[in-house]
Design a protein around this motif. Sequence first.
Motif, PDB file in Angstrom:
ATOM      1  N   TRP A   1      40.816  39.584  37.447  1.00 61.87           N
ATOM      2  CA  TRP A   1      40.813  39.283  38.667  1.00 61.87           C
ATOM      3  C   TRP A   1      42.815  40.329  38.901  1.00 61.87           C
ATOM      4  O   TRP A   1      43.532  40.204  38.088  1.00 61.87           O
ATOM      5  CB  TRP A   1      41.202  38.094  39.502  1.00 61.87           C
ATOM      6  CG  TRP A   1      39.904  37.970  39.792  1.00 61.87           C
ATOM      7  CD1 TRP A   1      39.713  37.024  38.248  1.00 61.87           C
ATOM      8  CD2 TRP A   1      39.445  37.139  40.066  1.00 61.87           C
ATOM      9  NE1 TRP A   1      38.155  36.453  39.025  1.00 61.87           N
ATOM     10  CE2 TRP A   1      37.973  36.459  40.372  1.00 61.87           C
ATOM     11  CE3 TRP A   1      39.250  37.966  41.647  1.00 61.87           C
ATOM     12  CZ2 TRP A   1      37.224  36.622  40.793  1.00 61.87           C
ATOM     13  CZ3 TRP A   1      38.171  38.381  42.362  1.00 61.87           C
ATOM     14  CH2 TRP A   1      37.063  37.418  42.181  1.00 61.87           C
ATOM     15  N   HIS A   2      43.066  41.183  40.309  1.00 55.17           N
ATOM     16  CA  HIS A   2      44.154  41.606  39.899  1.00 55.17           C
ATOM     17  C   HIS A   2      44.669  41.301  41.989  1.00 55.17           C
ATOM     18  O   HIS A   2      43.514  41.321  42.986  1.00 55.17           O
ATOM     19  CB  HIS A   2      43.640  43.267  40.283  1.00 55.17           C
ATOM     20  CG  HIS A   2      43.546  44.201  38.795  1.00 55.17           C
ATOM     21  ND1 HIS A   2      44.530  44.289  38.303  1.00 55.17           N
ATOM     22  CD2 HIS A   2      42.059  43.964  38.122  1.00 55.17           C
ATOM     23  CE1 HIS A   2      43.635  44.687  37.202  1.00 55.17           C
ATOM     24  NE2 HIS A   2      42.896  44.495  36.822  1.00 55.17           N
ATOM     25  N   LYS A   3      46.456  41.017  41.577  1.00 58.35           N
ATOM     26  CA  LYS A   3      45.928  40.520  43.887  1.00 58.35           C
ATOM     27  C   LYS A   3      46.810  41.615  44.267  1.00 58.35           C
ATOM     28  O   LYS A   3      47.116  42.670  43.051  1.00 58.35           O
ATOM     29  CB  LYS A   3      47.302  40.172  42.734  1.00 58.35           C
ATOM     30  CG  LYS A   3      47.709  38.950  43.908  1.00 58.35           C
ATOM     31  CD  LYS A   3      48.537  37.914  43.642  1.00 58.35           C
ATOM     32  CE  LYS A   3      49.348  37.628  45.225  1.00 58.35           C
ATOM     33  NZ  LYS A   3      50.454  36.494  44.735  1.00 58.35           N
ATOM     34  N   CYS A   4      46.158  42.221  44.785  1.00 65.66           N
ATOM     35  CA  CYS A   4      46.389  43.508  45.536  1.00 65.66           C
ATOM     36  C   CYS A   4      48.215  42.764  46.444  1.00 65.66           C
ATOM     37  O   CYS A   4      48.303  41.990  46.771  1.00 65.66           O
ATOM     38  CB  CYS A   4      46.009  43.706  46.892  1.00 65.66           C
ATOM     39  SG  CYS A   4      46.711  44.878  47.876  1.00 65.66           S
ATOM     40  N   PRO A   5      48.920  43.847  45.913  1.00 67.46           N
ATOM     41  CA  PRO A   5      50.534  43.596  45.513  1.00 67.46           C
ATOM     42  C   PRO A   5      51.097  44.116  47.323  1.00 67.46           C
ATOM     43  O   PRO A   5      51.472  43.611  47.960  1.00 67.46           O
ATOM     44  CB  PRO A   5      51.361  44.926  45.278  1.00 67.46           C
ATOM     45  CG  PRO A   5      49.292  46.481  45.078  1.00 67.46           C
ATOM     46  CD  PRO A   5      48.672  45.428  45.609  1.00 67.46           C
ATOM     47  N   ALA A   6      49.582  44.347  48.732  1.00 68.73           N
ATOM     48  CA  ALA A   6      50.306  44.441  49.783  1.00 68.73           C
ATOM     49  C   ALA A   6      49.745  43.786  50.613  1.00 68.73           C
ATOM     50  O   ALA A   6      50.090  43.241  51.316  1.00 68.73           O
ATOM     51  CB  ALA A   6      49.126  46.096  50.209  1.00 68.73           C
ATOM     52  N   CYS A   7      48.245  43.069  50.071  1.00 68.37           N
ATOM     53  CA  CYS A   7      47.710  41.726  51.154  1.00 68.37           C
ATOM     54  C   CYS A   7      47.593  40.600  50.707  1.00 68.37           C
ATOM     55  O   CYS A   7      46.769  39.493  50.731  1.00 68.37           O
ATOM     56  CB  CYS A   7      46.371  42.530  51.993  1.00 68.37           C
ATOM     57  SG  CYS A   7      45.065  42.519  50.304  1.00 68.37           S
ATOM     58  N   THR A   8      47.500  40.429  49.095  1.00 62.68           N
ATOM     59  CA  THR A   8      47.667  40.050  48.014  1.00 62.68           C
ATOM     60  C   THR A   8      46.595  38.753  47.940  1.00 62.68           C
ATOM     61  O   THR A   8      46.738  37.972  47.039  1.00 62.68           O
ATOM     62  CB  THR A   8      49.173  38.508  48.346  1.00 62.68           C
ATOM     63  OG1 THR A   8      48.864  37.266  49.851  1.00 62.68           O
ATOM     64  CG2 THR A   8      50.117  39.007  48.484  1.00 62.68           C
ATOM     65  N   GLN A   9      45.668  39.642  48.300  1.00 70.02           N
ATOM     66  CA  GLN A   9      43.367  39.286  48.161  1.00 70.02           C
ATOM     67  C   GLN A   9      43.888  39.689  46.510  1.00 70.02           C
ATOM     68  O   GLN A   9      43.580  40.295  46.210  1.00 70.02           O
ATOM     69  CB  GLN A   9      43.097  40.039  49.481  1.00 70.02           C
ATOM     70  CG  GLN A   9      43.481  39.431  50.415  1.00 70.02           C
ATOM     71  CD  GLN A   9      42.354  38.821  51.169  1.00 70.02           C
ATOM     72  OE1 GLN A   9      41.628  37.988  50.243  1.00 70.02           O
ATOM     73  NE2 GLN A   9      42.003  38.505  52.249  1.00 70.02           N
ATOM     74  N   MET A  10      42.853  38.362  46.299  1.00 66.08           N
ATOM     75  CA  MET A  10      42.745  39.047  44.565  1.00 66.08           C
ATOM     76  C   MET A  10      41.205  39.485  44.684  1.00 66.08           C
ATOM     77  O   MET A  10      40.455  39.732  45.968  1.00 66.08           O
ATOM     78  CB  MET A  10      41.604  37.057  44.057  1.00 66.08           C
ATOM     79  CG  MET A  10      43.257  35.949  43.871  1.00 66.08           C
ATOM     80  SD  MET A  10      44.872  37.212  43.453  1.00 66.08           S
ATOM     81  CE  MET A  10      43.856  37.102  41.072  1.00 66.08           C
ATOM     82  N   ILE A  11      41.232  40.660  43.655  1.00 69.37           N
ATOM     83  CA  ILE A  11      39.342  41.304  43.964  1.00 69.37           C
ATOM     84  C   ILE A  11      39.685  41.317  42.871  1.00 69.37           C
ATOM     85  O   ILE A  11      40.712  41.303  40.945  1.00 69.37           O
ATOM     86  CB  ILE A  11      40.657  42.938  44.278  1.00 69.37           C
ATOM     87  CG1 ILE A  11      41.368  43.145  45.416  1.00 69.37           C
ATOM     88  CG2 ILE A  11      39.382  44.180  43.742  1.00 69.37           C
ATOM     89  CD1 ILE A  11      42.141  43.957  45.987  1.00 69.37           C
ATOM     90  N   PHE A  12      38.629  41.597  42.454  1.00 69.74           N
ATOM     91  CA  PHE A  12      37.907  41.468  40.665  1.00 69.74           C
ATOM     92  C   PHE A  12      37.520  42.871  40.341  1.00 69.74           C
ATOM     93  O   PHE A  12      37.577  44.097  40.698  1.00 69.74           O
ATOM     94  CB  PHE A  12      36.296  41.240  41.217  1.00 69.74           C
ATOM     95  CG  PHE A  12      35.344  40.727  40.161  1.00 69.74           C
ATOM     96  CD1 PHE A  12      35.483  40.135  38.861  1.00 69.74           C
ATOM     97  CD2 PHE A  12      34.248  41.033  40.025  1.00 69.74           C
ATOM     98  CE1 PHE A  12      34.953  39.674  37.338  1.00 69.74           C
ATOM     99  CE2 PHE A  12      33.835  40.837  38.231  1.00 69.74           C
ATOM    100  CZ  PHE A  12      34.096  40.167  37.171  1.00 69.74           C
ATOM    101  N   HIS A  13      37.894  42.528  38.910  1.00 75.38           N
ATOM    102  CA  HIS A  13      38.578  44.709  38.027  1.00 75.38           C
ATOM    103  C   HIS A  13      37.191  45.284  38.428  1.00 75.38           C
ATOM    104  O   HIS A  13      37.622  46.401  38.457  1.00 75.38           O
ATOM    105  CB  HIS A  13      38.446  43.987  37.096  1.00 75.38           C
ATOM    106  CG  HIS A  13      37.834  43.433  35.970  1.00 75.38           C
ATOM    107  ND1 HIS A  13      37.292  44.654  35.442  1.00 75.38           N
ATOM    108  CD2 HIS A  13      37.155  42.718  35.710  1.00 75.38           C
ATOM    109  CE1 HIS A  13      36.108  44.397  34.352  1.00 75.38           C
ATOM    110  NE2 HIS A  13      35.741  42.946  34.811  1.00 75.38           N
ATOM    111  N   ARG A  14      35.715  45.073  38.621  1.00 80.36           N
ATOM    112  CA  ARG A  14      34.954  45.733  38.510  1.00 80.36           C
ATOM    113  C   ARG A  14      34.805  46.481  40.209  1.00 80.36           C
ATOM    114  O   ARG A  14      35.084  47.587  40.271  1.00 80.36           O
ATOM    115  CB  ARG A  14      33.438  44.858  38.064  1.00 80.36           C
ATOM    116  CG  ARG A  14      32.727  45.539  36.762  1.00 80.36           C
ATOM    117  CD  ARG A  14      31.807  45.043  36.553  1.00 80.36           C
ATOM    118  NE  ARG A  14      31.592  44.296  35.356  1.00 80.36           N
ATOM    119  CZ  ARG A  14      31.070  43.029  35.045  1.00 80.36           C
ATOM    120  NH1 ARG A  14      30.452  42.613  35.578  1.00 80.36           N
ATOM    121  NH2 ARG A  14      31.770  43.346  33.646  1.00 80.36           N
TER     122      ARG A  14
END
Length: 317
Positions: free
Chosen positions: A26-39
């Motif tokens: 999981w990556h956290k978007c530095p702009a909106c702090t939403q979690m995004i699945f790596h794929r």
Amino acid sequence: MNWISNFVRPKIRALVKKAEVPENLWHKCPACTQMIFHRELEASLRVCPHCGHHMRIRARQRLQMLFDDGKFTAIELPEIVVDPLRFRDRKRYVDRLREATAATAEKEALLAAHGRMDGEAAVIAAFDFDFMGGSMGLAVGEGLLAAARLAVMQEAPLIVIPASGGARMQEGILSLMQMPRTVIAVEEVKEAGLPYIVVLTDPTTGGVSASFAMLGDVAIAEPGAVIGFTGRRVIEETIRETLPEGFQRAEYLLEHGMVDMVVQRRDLRATLINLLRLLRDKRPPAAILPLPHGESVRMHGRHDTNRPAAKPAARNA
Ligand SMILES: [Zn+2]
């Protein structure tokens, strides 16, 4: 020979290592702090699917994204003197280089390659920010020269994609010397009448922005990219003024005429191909338009870098 160090310790290490993997999923978007699945993040070319924030992308992925079928041939970077100043700060420079190579699996901060775009030859040089902040030293300067010369040899356009904090301070004055050298490299491409396009990505600052990066026939920028010479804070402290909102961002530079277009990453390849096609066709069919008072004027569909700018016809003759 110890049972604990030979058997127990490796087992514990293996357990600890396994536990680390899920964190990278999981990556956290530095702009909106939403979690995004790596794929999902890789599929969207590292652009946040929630807010459209363009995250930094590795040079190799960048080239795969732009060349036909993701195929390209990397240019062997010329041999250079490594660590000419025998520089050392908290660490030795050679150790920093070794660590950067191990962490990124790249030899330097620049990856230059040739391949095809829409079936036509193209040379692309992309910076890898993960390699010592994409800093420009001797190797990067040599790499850009090699890329420019290959473009001239192949009569191909040169596309450069900076992502750099600027000059590599561990090489002192030698890194600053890469500024005029890269300008000369670009001039060689322009003198050969070939297109030179820059794609300014986050960040393009320091000695890189003060040399080849601002000399593109067409200057494209990625949304939200920081592009400038000195950092915002330093300028504010020096001039004792508060800088406007969005200062040094791609969109601000577009408004102020410093870049020609801001292009979404997913549209970048198509935009470049379109531009190259327009620049390649030396003599597009010209429309002859009659003017009201009987004169006629040729409408040129493109900007020809070979031809000196035409003087405006004397109207009062
Ligand atoms: Zn986001």
